[in-house]
Design a protein around this motif. Structure first.
Motif, PDB file in Angstrom:
ATOM      1  N   PHE A  24      48.938  71.339  14.373  1.00 45.76           N
ATOM      2  CA  PHE A  24      49.312  72.585  13.700  1.00 45.76           C
ATOM      3  C   PHE A  24      48.195  73.075  12.791  1.00 45.76           C
ATOM      4  CE2 PHE A  24      50.346  69.703  10.275  1.00 45.76           C
ATOM      5  CZ  PHE A  24      50.230  70.453   9.119  1.00 45.76           C
ATOM      6  N   VAL A  25      47.407  72.154  12.232  1.00 49.48           N
ATOM      7  CA  VAL A  25      46.291  72.559  11.364  1.00 49.48           C
ATOM      8  C   VAL A  25      45.222  73.269  12.190  1.00 49.48           C
ATOM      9  CG1 VAL A  25      44.466  71.755   9.818  1.00 49.48           C
ATOM     10  CG2 VAL A  25      46.733  70.703   9.717  1.00 49.48           C
ATOM     11  N   ILE A  26      44.960  72.775  13.397  1.00 44.66           N
ATOM     12  CA  ILE A  26      43.995  73.436  14.286  1.00 44.66           C
ATOM     13  C   ILE A  26      44.419  74.885  14.534  1.00 44.66           C
ATOM     14  CG2 ILE A  26      43.060  73.491  16.640  1.00 44.66           C
ATOM     15  CD1 ILE A  26      43.202  70.451  16.656  1.00 44.66           C
ATOM     16  N   ASN A  27      45.697  75.083  14.824  1.00 43.65           N
ATOM     17  CA  ASN A  27      46.198  76.435  15.097  1.00 43.65           C
ATOM     18  C   ASN A  27      45.964  77.362  13.907  1.00 43.65           C
ATOM     19  OD1 ASN A  27      47.178  75.289  17.459  1.00 43.65           O
ATOM     20  ND2 ASN A  27      49.236  75.023  16.637  1.00 43.65           N
ATOM     21  N   LEU A  28      46.317  76.885  12.715  1.00 41.72           N
ATOM     22  CA  LEU A  28      46.231  77.720  11.515  1.00 41.72           C
ATOM     23  C   LEU A  28      44.785  77.981  11.106  1.00 41.72           C
ATOM     24  CD1 LEU A  28      49.115  76.135   9.385  1.00 41.72           C
ATOM     25  CD2 LEU A  28      49.201  78.201  10.788  1.00 41.72           C
ATOM     26  N   VAL A  29      43.968  76.929  11.126  1.00 42.88           N
ATOM     27  CA  VAL A  29      42.581  77.070  10.671  1.00 42.88           C
ATOM     28  C   VAL A  29      41.763  77.936  11.631  1.00 42.88           C
ATOM     29  CG1 VAL A  29      40.428  75.823  10.253  1.00 42.88           C
ATOM     30  CG2 VAL A  29      42.573  74.948   9.316  1.00 42.88           C
ATOM     31  N   ILE A  75      51.065  78.649  24.394  1.00 42.86           N
ATOM     32  CA  ILE A  75      51.555  79.947  23.907  1.00 42.86           C
ATOM     33  C   ILE A  75      51.993  79.833  22.452  1.00 42.86           C
ATOM     34  CG2 ILE A  75      53.393  81.671  24.159  1.00 42.86           C
ATOM     35  CD1 ILE A  75      53.275  81.118  27.198  1.00 42.86           C
ATOM     36  N   GLY A  76      52.737  78.762  22.119  1.00 40.53           N
ATOM     37  CA  GLY A  76      53.171  78.561  20.741  1.00 40.53           C
ATOM     38  C   GLY A  76      51.991  78.399  19.791  1.00 40.53           C
ATOM     39  N   ALA A  77      50.987  77.644  20.227  1.00 39.94           N
ATOM     40  CA  ALA A  77      49.789  77.450  19.406  1.00 39.94           C
ATOM     41  C   ALA A  77      49.073  78.773  19.164  1.00 39.94           C
ATOM     42  CB  ALA A  77      48.850  76.457  20.084  1.00 39.94           C
ATOM     43  N   SER A 129      54.911  76.090  13.434  1.00 42.96           N
ATOM     44  CA  SER A 129      54.262  74.878  12.901  1.00 42.96           C
ATOM     45  C   SER A 129      55.277  73.880  12.359  1.00 42.96           C
ATOM     46  CB  SER A 129      53.248  75.254  11.794  1.00 42.96           C
ATOM     47  OG  SER A 129      52.263  76.128  12.290  1.00 42.96           O
ATOM     48  N   LEU A 130      56.395  73.741  13.075  1.00 41.37           N
ATOM     49  CA  LEU A 130      57.433  72.792  12.690  1.00 41.37           C
ATOM     50  C   LEU A 130      57.162  71.429  13.328  1.00 41.37           C
ATOM     51  CD1 LEU A 130      60.606  75.035  13.196  1.00 41.37           C
ATOM     52  CD2 LEU A 130      59.483  74.477  11.042  1.00 41.37           C
ATOM     53  N   LEU A 134      61.493  78.136  25.424  1.00 45.09           N
ATOM     54  CA  LEU A 134      61.538  79.031  24.263  1.00 45.09           C
ATOM     55  C   LEU A 134      61.582  78.252  22.959  1.00 45.09           C
ATOM     56  CD1 LEU A 134      64.033  81.750  25.581  1.00 45.09           C
ATOM     57  CD2 LEU A 134      61.550  81.951  25.316  1.00 45.09           C
ATOM     58  N   ILE A 135      62.356  77.167  22.930  1.00 47.84           N
ATOM     59  CA  ILE A 135      62.432  76.355  21.708  1.00 47.84           C
ATOM     60  C   ILE A 135      61.084  75.704  21.422  1.00 47.84           C
ATOM     61  CG2 ILE A 135      63.448  74.290  20.668  1.00 47.84           C
ATOM     62  CD1 ILE A 135      66.050  74.975  22.067  1.00 47.84           C
ATOM     63  N   TYR A 136      60.426  75.217  22.456  1.00 46.82           N
ATOM     64  CA  TYR A 136      59.122  74.579  22.260  1.00 46.82           C
ATOM     65  C   TYR A 136      58.111  75.590  21.728  1.00 46.82           C
ATOM     66  CZ  TYR A 136      55.682  70.894  23.108  1.00 46.82           C
ATOM     67  OH  TYR A 136      54.737  69.902  22.946  1.00 46.82           O
ATOM     68  N   VAL A 137      58.114  76.794  22.303  1.00 46.94           N
ATOM     69  CA  VAL A 137      57.220  77.847  21.803  1.00 46.94           C
ATOM     70  C   VAL A 137      57.520  78.140  20.329  1.00 46.94           C
ATOM     71  CG1 VAL A 137      56.648  80.304  21.977  1.00 46.94           C
ATOM     72  CG2 VAL A 137      56.815  78.935  24.052  1.00 46.94           C
TER      73      VAL A 137
END
Length: 219
Positions: free
Chosen positions: A140-145, A88-90, A58-59, A49-52
């Motif tokens: 994190f940029v891949i996820n957002l973009v 899942i987090g991504a 995006s921390l 859960l913490i990893y997700v």
């Protein structure tokens, strides 16, 4: 608009509360080692859960947590936990970007978005697979973009999980090998297994590039 602002405010408050209440302790090796010894199932669930949460928000800290997963849970369980938690987090970060952060992501990473759309037009989902296998653009940029791209959510999820699997395995293995260190000395740290694990970390991008080159030749 009000709904978006409210959801964004809740996310910001949750992140602030995590750090203000000493949430960093839950990202430490010692904390999870103790919890695994006492309650292994709870430790695995909490870590997941913490990893997700870390990846969805995006921390920073995902790479360290991947090493911790290998050190605490071993290679097999560590790989299983991180592979699904990171994907899942991504995907949650992807959805947050798509529904809430469009203007901010466009302003911050507009150049990346143009490149991503061109790549998707030429190669489709294989372009995302390439970026996941060889992280030219930060995770994190891949996820957002990609949240602002035309890719479907399910495609983003399964391609991300598949593309990140090899890199995740290399990092988890490095963590698992570090856990075998019995003493902090040259002889204790520089074992063949640990040296090999960190050599793999270093050469993995080149191996991944060679793999992708071979795949493109065959296609």
């Amino acid at each position: 608009m009000i709904k978006k602002i409210a959801i964004l405010a809740v996310l910001i408050i949750a992140i602030a509360a995590f750090y203000l209440n000493g949430g960093e302790q839950y990202l430490s090796l010692d904390f999870f080692k103790q919890l695994v010894a006492e309650q292994p199932l709870k430790a695995g669930l909490l870590f997941f859960l913490i990893y997700v949460g870390v990846t969805a928000a995006s921390l920073p800290g995902a790479a360290i947590m991947t090493l911790i997963a290998g050190a605490v849970f071993g290679f097999s369980w560590g790989l299983l936990l991180v592979s699904f938690a990171s994907s899942i987090g991504a995907t949650l970060a992807f959805l947050i970007s798509r529904s809430l952060l469009g203007d901010w992501v466009q302003g911050k990473f507009g150049d990346h978005l143009k490149t991503v759309n061109e790549g998707l037009e030429k190669e489709g989902g294989f372009y995302l697979f390439t970026l996941r296998l060889i992280p030219v653009i930060p995770f994190f940029v891949i996820n957002l973009v990609f949240g602002l791209s035309r890719i479907k959510t399910w495609t983003f999820y399964w391609v991300s999980q598949l593309g990140m699997l090899a890199g995740t395995a290399v990092y988890v293995n490095a963590g698992a090998q570090l856990a075998t260190v019995e003493e902090l000395s040259v002889s204790g740290v520089l074992t063949p297994q640990i040296i090999l694990a960190f050599v793999l970390l270093g050469v993995f991008p080149w191996l991944a590039k060679a793999l992708l080159k071979a795949l493109r030749k065959d296609s």
